[in-house]
Design a protein around this motif. Structure first.
Motif, mmCIF file in Angstrom:
data_model
loop_
_atom_site.group_PDB
_atom_site.id
_atom_site.type_symbol
_atom_site.label_atom_id
_atom_site.label_comp_id
_atom_site.label_asym_id
_atom_site.label_seq_id
_atom_site.Cartn_x
_atom_site.Cartn_y
_atom_site.Cartn_z
ATOM 1 N N ALA A 1 0.840 -1.198 0.000
ATOM 2 C CA ALA A 1 0.000 0.000 0.000
ATOM 3 C C ALA A 1 0.879 1.254 0.000
ATOM 4 C CB ALA A 1 -0.936 -0.010 1.197
ATOM 5 N N ARG B 1 2.301 1.748 -3.378
ATOM 6 C CA ARG B 1 1.280 2.259 -4.287
ATOM 7 C C ARG B 1 1.075 3.751 -4.102
ATOM 8 N NH1 ARG B 1 -1.832 -2.518 -3.393
ATOM 9 N NH2 ARG B 1 -2.960 -1.453 -1.755
ATOM 10 N N SER B 2 1.054 4.193 -2.846
ATOM 11 C CA SER B 2 0.780 5.613 -2.654
ATOM 12 C C SER B 2 1.970 6.439 -3.137
ATOM 13 C CB SER B 2 0.423 5.920 -1.207
ATOM 14 O OG SER B 2 1.527 5.697 -0.386
ATOM 15 N N HIS C 1 1.476 6.790 -6.710
ATOM 16 C CA HIS C 1 0.441 7.769 -7.012
ATOM 17 C C HIS C 1 1.005 9.163 -7.007
ATOM 18 C CE1 HIS C 1 -3.530 6.240 -7.694
ATOM 19 N NE2 HIS C 1 -3.113 5.164 -7.062
ATOM 20 N N GLU D 1 -5.224 -6.856 -4.506
ATOM 21 C CA GLU D 1 -5.577 -5.477 -4.168
ATOM 22 C C GLU D 1 -4.917 -4.472 -5.101
ATOM 23 O OE1 GLU D 1 -4.832 -4.668 -0.104
ATOM 24 O OE2 GLU D 1 -6.796 -5.413 0.528
ATOM 25 N N GLU D 2 -3.802 -4.897 -5.703
ATOM 26 C CA GLU D 2 -3.166 -4.041 -6.701
ATOM 27 C C GLU D 2 -4.175 -3.640 -7.781
ATOM 28 O OE1 GLU D 2 0.404 -3.327 -7.560
ATOM 29 O OE2 GLU D 2 0.663 -3.527 -5.415
ATOM 30 N N ASP E 1 -6.589 -0.789 -7.048
ATOM 31 C CA ASP E 1 -5.944 0.505 -7.036
ATOM 32 C C ASP E 1 -5.453 0.950 -8.416
ATOM 33 O OD1 ASP E 1 -5.777 1.955 -4.581
ATOM 34 O OD2 ASP E 1 -3.693 2.328 -5.149
ATOM 35 N N ASP F 1 -5.431 2.263 -12.278
ATOM 36 C CA ASP F 1 -6.227 3.277 -12.950
ATOM 37 C C ASP F 1 -7.047 2.659 -14.073
ATOM 38 O OD1 ASP F 1 -5.171 5.940 -11.775
ATOM 39 O OD2 ASP F 1 -3.378 4.750 -12.179
ATOM 40 N N VAL G 1 -13.215 -0.404 -11.237
ATOM 41 C CA VAL G 1 -12.065 0.146 -11.953
ATOM 42 C C VAL G 1 -12.384 0.129 -13.455
ATOM 43 C CG1 VAL G 1 -9.591 -0.137 -12.368
ATOM 44 C CG2 VAL G 1 -10.572 -0.837 -10.186
#
Ligand SMILES: Nc1nc2c(ncn2[C@@H]2O[C@H](COP(=O)(O)OP(=O)(O)OP(=O)(O)O)[C@@H](O)[C@H]2O)c(=O)[nH]1
Ligand SMILES: [Mg+2]
Length: 391
Positions: free
Chosen positions: A160, A163-164, A167, A246-247, A250, A252, A284
Motif C-alpha cells: 500500500a 502504491r501511494s 500515485h 488489491e493491486e 488501485d 487506474d 475500476v
C-alpha cells in the motif's frame, strides 16, 4: 475435463485415464455410485495410476471412502490448484499466501481424520508446508495461520505504501487480468520489453510484476502482470492472494485479456468477472482485450466483431492491433497531450517542484523568466494538467 488435464499436467502428473460419471448429484457419503467405484478401482489397477483427481471438491468423508475403495491417493480440484500454486510460488510473499490457503483448506478437514494431516500439501508434487509437520495438531495450525496472516498483512501494508508513492509520481497504473493462459505475460513482455516467463502451461505467473511502459511523445505508464484466474478458483486462495489482488483495485485501468480462440471463452470471461467482483475491482475502468486473434478463422473474427464492435482485438504473438490497443489505453487514461501555458513563482518550493514535474512528464516548448515569474509552454498529458497548474 481438458482443463482439469491441463491442471494435472501443471502439477507434474501424466494423465492416463479419464472417467465420467453421469448422475443427478453425487452420493453424499460415497460420492460415486457403487458400480462406478469398482470400475474405477480396476481401471486404476490396469493403467497403474498412482493418483485419482476429481474435478470437484469432496467432503472429508467422501474422500476417505473413495480412497479406501480405490486404494489410490485421491486429490480434489481445490487441492490440485493449491498444489500447483505451491510449486510455482517463488517469492516469500507468494509462498506465504499459498501456505495460508493450504492451511485454511486443511483445517476443517482435520475433524476426526487422523490421516488428514498427511494430506497437507499432499497433492501430486507434495511441496506444501506439510509432510514435515505430520504430527502437527489443530492448535498448531491455528497458530501458524495466525502468524502467516500477520506476515501477509505486513506485506500488504508495504504494498500500500509503494502504491501511494507511485500515485505521488502521477504515473498511471494499468493492470493485466485474465484467465490463466490468456496471454497476459506475453502481452506484458511485448509492451514493456521485459522477458518474464510465458508458457503454454496453467498458472505460470504468480507473483506480480510491475514495469514501466514508455510511449512515443513521453507518455508513460506502469503495467502490472499478475496471477491468472480460473473457474471455481478456491476461495481460500482468493482470500490469501488478497494482497496481490488489491493491486487491481488501485489500478487506474484494468485490461481484461481474453483468449479469443478458447472454445469456452464466455465461461472464462465470467470466471474472471466473478473474481474481480470478489476482490472489489469491478469499479475500476476496464478494457476487454481479445488476444490470440491470429488463431481465429476469418469467420470467427467476423462474428467477434459483430458481437462486440467496441472490443479491442489483438495478437500479442504477431503484434497485430497493438497500436490500436495503446491508443485506446491512452484515451481512457487521458494520457493524450494538451498544450498549456503555466506560470510559476520560483521562490516557492511547491512551484519549483511543479516545474520539475512539467519537465519530467511533458515536453517543454518555451521557458521564460520575467519579473521573477517563470512562464512555461508545454505539451502535457491531459490527466496531469490539474496537478501541475498553480492552485
Ligand atoms: N496464437 C497465439 N498464442 C499466444 C498469443 N499470446 C500468447 N500466446 C500463447 O499462449 C500461451 C500462454 O501465454 P502466457 O503469456 O504465458 O499466458 P498468461 O495469461 O500469462 O498465463 P498464466 O501466467 O499461466 O496465467 C503461450 O504459449 C503463448 O505463447 C497470441 O496472440 N496468439
Ligand atoms: Mg503469466
Amino acid at each position: 475435463m481438458d482443463e482439469l488435464a491441463g491442471l494435472a499436467q501443471a502439477a507434474g502428473a501424466e494423465v492416463v485415464l479419464r472417467v465420467l460419471q453421469e448422475r443427478p448429484k453425487p452420493d453424499p457419503s460415497t460420492y460415486l455410485g457403487g458400480g462406478k467405484i469398482e470400475m474405477l478401482a480396476s481401471a486404476c489397477a490396469e493403467t497403474n495410476a498412482d493418483v485419482v483427481i476429481f474435478d470437484n471438491e469432496l467432503t472429508p468423508a467422501q474422500l476417505r471412502h473413495v480412497e479406501k475403495e480405490v486404494g489410490r491417493k485421491i486429490v480434489d480440484r481445490t487441492q490440485l490448484i493449491l498444489d500447483i500454486f505451491a510449486r510455482r510460488a517463488r517469492t516469500r510473499e507468494g509462498k506465504l499466501q499459498v501456505e495460508l490457503a493450504q492451511l485454511k483448506y486443511l483445517l476443517p478437514r482435520l475433524v476426526g481424520a487422523s490421516d488428514a494431516l498427511s494430506r497437507l500439501g499432499g497433492g501430486i508434487g507434495t511441496r506444501g508446508p506439510g509432510e514435515t509437520k505430520l504430527e502437527t495438531d489443530r492448535r498448531r495450525i491455528r497458530t501458524r495461520i495466525h502468524s502467516v496472516s500477520g506476515d501477509i498483512e505486513h506485506v500488504r501494508k508495504r504494498r500500500a505504501q509503494l502504491r501511494s508513492r507511485r500515485h505521488k509520481a502521477e504515473v498511471p497504473t494499468v493492470a493485466l487480468v485474465g484467465y490463466t493462459n490468456a496471454g497476459k505475460t506475453t502481452l506484458f513482455n511485448v509492451l514493456t520489453r521485459a522477458d518474464a516467463e510465458a508458457s503454454n502451461a496453467l498458472f505460470v505467473t504468480l507473483d506480480p510484476l510491475v514495469r514501466q511502459v514508455r510511449l512515443p511523445d513521453s507518455r508513460e505508464l506502469l503495467m502490472s502482470d499478475t496471477v491468472g484466474f480460473i473457474d471455481r478458483l478456491p476461495h481460500a486462495l482468493v482470500a490469501a492472494f488478497r494482497a496481490t489482488l488489491e493491486e487491481l483495485v488501485d489500478a487506474d485501468l484494468v485490461l481484461h485479456v481474453i483468449d479469443a480462440s478458447a472454445p469456452d471463452r464466455d465461461r472464462r470471461m465470467n470466471a474472471v468477472r466473478q473474481v474481480l467482483t470478489e476482490v472489489g475491482a469491478m469499479d475500476v475502468p476496464m478494457i476487454e482485450v481479445y488476444n490470440k486473434c491470429d488463431a481465429l478463422t476469418p469467420d470467427e473474427k467476423r462474428r467477434l466483431q459483430e458481437q462486440d464492435p467496441s472490443a479491442v482485438r489483438i495478437s500479442a504473438l504477431t503484434r497485430d492491433g497493438l497500436d490500436e490497443l495503446l491508443d485506446t489505453i491512452t484515451s481512457r487514461l487521458a494520457l493524450d497531450v494538451q498544450r498549456v501555458t503555466l506560470t510559476f513563482d520560483p521562490d516557492r518550493a511547491d512551484d519549483r517542484d511543479r516545474i520539475a514535474r512539467v519537465y519530467r512528464h511533458g515536453s517543454v516548448i518555451q521557458h521564460e523568466t520575467r519579473d521573477g515569474r517563470v512562464s512555461i509552454v508545454a505539451d502535457i498529458p491531459r490527466r496531469l494538467v490539474p496537478y501541475l497548474e498553480r492552485t
